[in-house]
Write a protein that holds these residues in place. Structure first.
Motif, PDB file in Angstrom:
ATOM      1  N   SER A  18      16.004  32.010  -2.959  1.00  0.00           N
ATOM      2  CA  SER A  18      14.649  32.577  -2.830  1.00  0.00           C
ATOM      3  C   SER A  18      13.599  31.503  -3.052  1.00  0.00           C
ATOM      4  CB  SER A  18      14.441  33.781  -3.755  1.00  0.00           C
ATOM      5  OG  SER A  18      15.011  33.540  -5.000  1.00  0.00           O
ATOM      6  N   SER A  19      13.884  30.527  -3.915  1.00  0.00           N
ATOM      7  CA  SER A  19      12.934  29.424  -4.084  1.00  0.00           C
ATOM      8  C   SER A  19      12.864  28.585  -2.815  1.00  0.00           C
ATOM      9  CB  SER A  19      13.346  28.506  -5.235  1.00  0.00           C
ATOM     10  OG  SER A  19      13.507  29.250  -6.407  1.00  0.00           O
ATOM     11  N   LEU A  20      14.020  28.471  -2.131  1.00  0.00           N
ATOM     12  CA  LEU A  20      14.033  27.693  -0.890  1.00  0.00           C
ATOM     13  C   LEU A  20      13.142  28.347   0.157  1.00  0.00           C
ATOM     14  CD1 LEU A  20      15.369  25.355   0.777  1.00  0.00           C
ATOM     15  CD2 LEU A  20      17.008  27.057   1.569  1.00  0.00           C
ATOM     16  N   VAL A  21      13.295  29.658   0.321  1.00  0.00           N
ATOM     17  CA  VAL A  21      12.516  30.359   1.344  1.00  0.00           C
ATOM     18  C   VAL A  21      11.025  30.280   1.029  1.00  0.00           C
ATOM     19  CG1 VAL A  21      12.030  32.614   2.356  1.00  0.00           C
ATOM     20  CG2 VAL A  21      14.392  31.907   1.964  1.00  0.00           C
ATOM     21  N   LEU A  22      10.679  30.674  -0.205  1.00  0.00           N
ATOM     22  CA  LEU A  22       9.270  30.631  -0.598  1.00  0.00           C
ATOM     23  C   LEU A  22       8.742  29.191  -0.534  1.00  0.00           C
ATOM     24  CD1 LEU A  22       6.972  32.400  -1.589  1.00  0.00           C
ATOM     25  CD2 LEU A  22       7.751  32.044  -3.923  1.00  0.00           C
ATOM     26  N   GLY A  23       9.572  28.270  -1.015  1.00  0.00           N
ATOM     27  CA  GLY A  23       9.165  26.861  -1.047  1.00  0.00           C
ATOM     28  C   GLY A  23       8.934  26.292   0.338  1.00  0.00           C
ATOM     29  N   MET A  24       9.770  26.681   1.317  1.00  0.00           N
ATOM     30  CA  MET A  24       9.595  26.176   2.675  1.00  0.00           C
ATOM     31  C   MET A  24       8.281  26.682   3.270  1.00  0.00           C
ATOM     32  SD  MET A  24      11.739  24.018   3.804  1.00  0.00           S
ATOM     33  CE  MET A  24      11.493  24.102   5.558  1.00  0.00           C
ATOM     34  N   ILE A  25       7.966  27.954   2.995  1.00  0.00           N
ATOM     35  CA  ILE A  25       6.707  28.501   3.512  1.00  0.00           C
ATOM     36  C   ILE A  25       5.533  27.733   2.910  1.00  0.00           C
ATOM     37  CG2 ILE A  25       5.232  30.552   3.557  1.00  0.00           C
ATOM     38  CD1 ILE A  25       7.849  32.217   3.512  1.00  0.00           C
ATOM     39  N   LEU A  26       5.581  27.549   1.576  1.00  0.00           N
ATOM     40  CA  LEU A  26       4.516  26.801   0.911  1.00  0.00           C
ATOM     41  C   LEU A  26       4.442  25.373   1.437  1.00  0.00           C
ATOM     42  CD1 LEU A  26       4.899  27.918  -2.811  1.00  0.00           C
ATOM     43  CD2 LEU A  26       3.001  28.409  -1.266  1.00  0.00           C
ATOM     44  N   ALA A  27       5.615  24.758   1.633  1.00  0.00           N
ATOM     45  CA  ALA A  27       5.637  23.371   2.095  1.00  0.00           C
ATOM     46  C   ALA A  27       4.994  23.259   3.475  1.00  0.00           C
ATOM     47  CB  ALA A  27       7.073  22.859   2.143  1.00  0.00           C
ATOM     48  N   GLY A  28       5.282  24.234   4.338  1.00  0.00           N
ATOM     49  CA  GLY A  28       4.671  24.245   5.669  1.00  0.00           C
ATOM     50  C   GLY A  28       3.151  24.316   5.556  1.00  0.00           C
ATOM     51  N   LEU A  29       2.665  25.202   4.682  1.00  0.00           N
ATOM     52  CA  LEU A  29       1.216  25.344   4.509  1.00  0.00           C
ATOM     53  C   LEU A  29       0.606  24.055   3.948  1.00  0.00           C
ATOM     54  CD1 LEU A  29       1.025  28.982   3.068  1.00  0.00           C
ATOM     55  CD2 LEU A  29       0.488  28.200   5.391  1.00  0.00           C
ATOM     56  N   LEU A  30       1.294  23.472   2.952  1.00  0.00           N
ATOM     57  CA  LEU A  30       0.765  22.235   2.356  1.00  0.00           C
ATOM     58  C   LEU A  30       0.725  21.109   3.387  1.00  0.00           C
ATOM     59  CD1 LEU A  30       2.506  22.214  -1.152  1.00  0.00           C
ATOM     60  CD2 LEU A  30       0.108  22.687  -0.644  1.00  0.00           C
ATOM     61  N   ALA A  31       1.794  21.014   4.210  1.00  0.00           N
ATOM     62  CA  ALA A  31       1.826  19.957   5.227  1.00  0.00           C
ATOM     63  C   ALA A  31       0.680  20.154   6.211  1.00  0.00           C
ATOM     64  CB  ALA A  31       3.166  19.970   5.960  1.00  0.00           C
ATOM     65  N   LEU A  32       0.450  21.402   6.630  1.00  0.00           N
ATOM     66  CA  LEU A  32      -0.675  21.673   7.538  1.00  0.00           C
ATOM     67  C   LEU A  32      -1.987  21.298   6.873  1.00  0.00           C
ATOM     68  CD1 LEU A  32       0.204  25.080   9.257  1.00  0.00           C
ATOM     69  CD2 LEU A  32       0.243  22.781  10.225  1.00  0.00           C
ATOM     70  N   GLY A  33      -2.100  21.639   5.570  1.00  0.00           N
ATOM     71  CA  GLY A  33      -3.321  21.311   4.839  1.00  0.00           C
ATOM     72  C   GLY A  33      -3.575  19.811   4.813  1.00  0.00           C
ATOM     73  N   GLU A  34      -2.514  19.046   4.595  1.00  0.00           N
ATOM     74  CA  GLU A  34      -2.686  17.599   4.517  1.00  0.00           C
ATOM     75  C   GLU A  34      -3.002  16.975   5.864  1.00  0.00           C
ATOM     76  OE1 GLU A  34      -0.272  14.943   2.223  1.00  0.00           O
ATOM     77  OE2 GLU A  34       0.521  16.621   1.079  1.00  0.00           O
ATOM     78  N   LEU A  35      -2.573  17.657   6.945  1.00  0.00           N
ATOM     79  CA  LEU A  35      -2.847  17.116   8.282  1.00  0.00           C
ATOM     80  C   LEU A  35      -4.100  17.743   8.881  1.00  0.00           C
ATOM     81  CD1 LEU A  35       0.808  17.190   9.684  1.00  0.00           C
ATOM     82  CD2 LEU A  35      -0.488  15.183   8.989  1.00  0.00           C
ATOM     83  N   SER A  36      -4.797  18.557   8.080  1.00  0.00           N
ATOM     84  CA  SER A  36      -5.934  19.309   8.603  1.00  0.00           C
ATOM     85  C   SER A  36      -7.096  18.395   8.995  1.00  0.00           C
ATOM     86  CB  SER A  36      -6.390  20.313   7.551  1.00  0.00           C
ATOM     87  OG  SER A  36      -7.734  20.645   7.766  1.00  0.00           O
ATOM     88  N   ARG A  37      -7.954  18.945   9.868  1.00  0.00           N
ATOM     89  CA  ARG A  37      -9.156  18.212  10.273  1.00  0.00           C
ATOM     90  C   ARG A  37     -10.213  18.252   9.174  1.00  0.00           C
ATOM     91  NH1 ARG A  37     -11.183  21.165  15.282  1.00  0.00           N
ATOM     92  NH2 ARG A  37      -9.757  22.719  14.502  1.00  0.00           N
ATOM     93  N   PHE A  38     -10.119  19.265   8.305  1.00  0.00           N
ATOM     94  CA  PHE A  38     -11.185  19.458   7.326  1.00  0.00           C
ATOM     95  C   PHE A  38     -10.907  18.625   6.080  1.00  0.00           C
ATOM     96  CE2 PHE A  38     -10.744  23.347   9.828  1.00  0.00           C
ATOM     97  CZ  PHE A  38     -11.963  23.284  10.487  1.00  0.00           C
TER      98      PHE A  38
END
Ligand SMILES: Nc1ncnc2c1ncn2[C@@H]1O[C@H](COP(=O)(O)OP(=O)(O)OP(=O)(O)O)[C@@H](O)[C@H]1O
Ligand SMILES: [Mg+2]
Lengths: 220, 245
Positions: A18-38
């Motif tokens: 369950s940590s893997l699933v939740l963690g992957m979702i969070l990781a995806g969001l964090l990666a998008l955040g770091e690559l964001s235009r803003f």
């Protein structure tokens, strides 16, 4: 005895998965955040990742379990208890996502721009291009790193024994103090961790083969 | 109707890359865009399928008209660009084949997304592969092909949507000189089929072999624009010097 260990193994696996699933979702969001235009979003994400990576894992676990309960008490004036399992899952997925987001970000950046440009030039929409062209290639780059982080996560679940989840480590502890046979029980727990690791390794190798089938292999 | 461009300008930040470009390319011609590095050739080419958006000017291509002088709604433009790109194909210097799909997979991806039945797309893909001389490579992975073969697959891929116009950005720059002729043959064969082609290149020899029309750019301006006999008889000093180096 056996069923105790079986339950503890399921608990460890449940926590890790369950940590893997939740963690992957969070990781995806964090990666998008770091690559964001803003810029603001970029800075906030980078600071968050730096913070989590800078703290000892056990501190994150304690903070989520004891700290959040306290915080909720301060905010609502009510004593709301969160279960050790939930707190453990949240803490472990926060830790996992802080590392995995770096792997994901690198993997997305490793896909050449020309790949999506070619899709664009054929009138393919950017959403479709993302999951047909970019994602499969990024996945191949990310897999080895994510595999390692999964193995680390698996063993980090032992930290949650300290907040009272009866996982493998805690079960071994309990039985040791009851029977005065610490060697037997710790060795049993160790063997089970090892078996899970070996199975994971095997699955990862299979997945790696599958994602690399298009790469020309040179036989030596 | 081929391509008509009028008063096209483009700046990146404060650098003006294209300055008031106008030209006409009749349908079915193979036009070569020449010029020194940084002259703005790629930028101009990428505007023809709206991978870059011009700041000013008008453009008419593949029976679609665009006016960039009025303020335009970017959502609207995006939609039009998508429609345009189905009629204006593009071939890149680095081929940009998708490595995780087979040759056939690369070819049928775009037409299938756009609603062509899979069997029909596959039949068409096999015909095109035959046309570029690679019929036996349908099930190969791109990484197992040579550069020249990959570039021919990329050309076949861009032909899958039956474009009216095909754009090439230095299609031979990553290839061995000996392999360049494979691409020359494909481009020549296509020019007989009536498709309008615009080719950016650095290689004058390659340009001579394929061009029916030539445009020479210098520093964001068109310096020379005419039929392929301008290779033998340059009208400007600048183009003559460029051909000689
Ligand atoms: N996305 C961009 N952002 C900023 N400047 C750019 C961008 N794309 C191109 N330029 C600049 O515009 C000018 C023209 O570039 P362009 O790629 O069109 O030249 P080119 O004629 O194709 O050159 P080459 O033969 O080297 O490919 C160059 O000075 C380049 O640095
Ligand atoms: Mg260029």
């Amino acid at each position: 005895m056996l069923d105790l260990f079986l339950n503890a193994t399921l608990m460890t696996l449940g926590l890790a998965l369950s940590s893997l699933v939740l963690g992957m979702i969070l990781a995806g969001l964090l990666a998008l955040g770091e690559l964001s235009r803003f810029r603001l979003l970029r800075y906030l994400t980078i600071s968050w990742v730096t913070l989590v990576r800078g703290l000892p894992e056990i501190l994150v676990v304690f903070f989520i379990y004891f700290g959040v309960t306290h915080l909720l008490f301060l905010l609502t004036d009510e004593f709301i208890e969160i279960s050790p399992f939930t707190a453990g899952t949240v803490a472990l997925s926060l830790i996992f996502s802080a590392y995995a987001s770096q792997t994901l970000r690198g993997a997305f950046m490793a896909v050449p721009r020309g790949q999506s440009e070619a899709a664009k030039a054929l009138g393919i929409s950017s959403v479709r291009c993302f999951y047909r062209v970019v994602l499969p290639q990024a996945w191949r780059h990310a897999l080895p790193g994510l595999g390692n982080q999964w193995l680390v996560l698996l063993k980090d679940t032992a930290l949650v024994a300290l907040i009272g989840v009866t996982d493998l480590l805690r079960q071994a502890q309990l039985l040791s103090s009851k029977t005065y046979e610490p060697f037997t029980w710790y060795a049993t727990a160790g063997a089970i961790y090892l078996v899970i690791t070996l199975i994971s390794q095997h699955c990862l190798d299979k997945m790696k083969q599958k994602t690399s089938q298009h790469i020309r292999t040179v036989d030596v | 109707m081929g391509i008509i461009v009028e008063g096209l300008s483009k700046a990146f930040g404060s650098t003006k890359v294209l300055k008031n470009i106008s030209f006409t390319i009749p349908r079915g011609e193979t036009t070569v865009l020449l010029g020194a590095s940084g002259a703005g050739k790629s930028t101009l080419l990428r505007m023809l399928n709206l991978l870059e958006t011009p700041d000013k000017g008008t453009m008419s291509i593949a029976d679609m008209a665009f006016n960039f002088n009025d303020s335009h709604n970017s959502r609207q433009l995006n939609k039009q660009a998508c429609a345009l790109r189905r009629k204006v194909g593009m071939v890149f210097q680095q081929y940009n084949l998708w490595p995780h799909m087979t040759v056939l997979g690369n070819l049928i991806e775009a037409p299938v997304v756009q609603g062509m039945p899979k069997e029909q797309a596959t039949t068409k893909a096999r015909e095109l592969l035959e046309r570029v001389g690679l019929s036996e490579k349908a099930d190969a992975w791109p990484s197992s092909l040579s550069g020249g073969q990959q570039q021919r697959v990329a050309i076949a891929r861009s032909l899958m949507l039956s474009p009216d116009v095909l754009l090439f950005d230095e299609p031979t720059a990553a290839l061995d000189p000996a392999i360049t002729n494979q691409v020359v043959e494909v481009i020549r064969e296509l020019s007989h089929s009536g498709i309008t082609q615009v080719v950016v290149t650095h290689e004058v020899e390659f340009a001579r072999k394929i061009a029916s029309k030539v445009i020479y750019l210098e520093d964001g301006h068109i310096v020379e624009d005419g039929s392929s006999d301008h290779f033998a008889h340059p009208r400007t000093e600048a183009f003559r010097r460029y051909l000689e180096h």
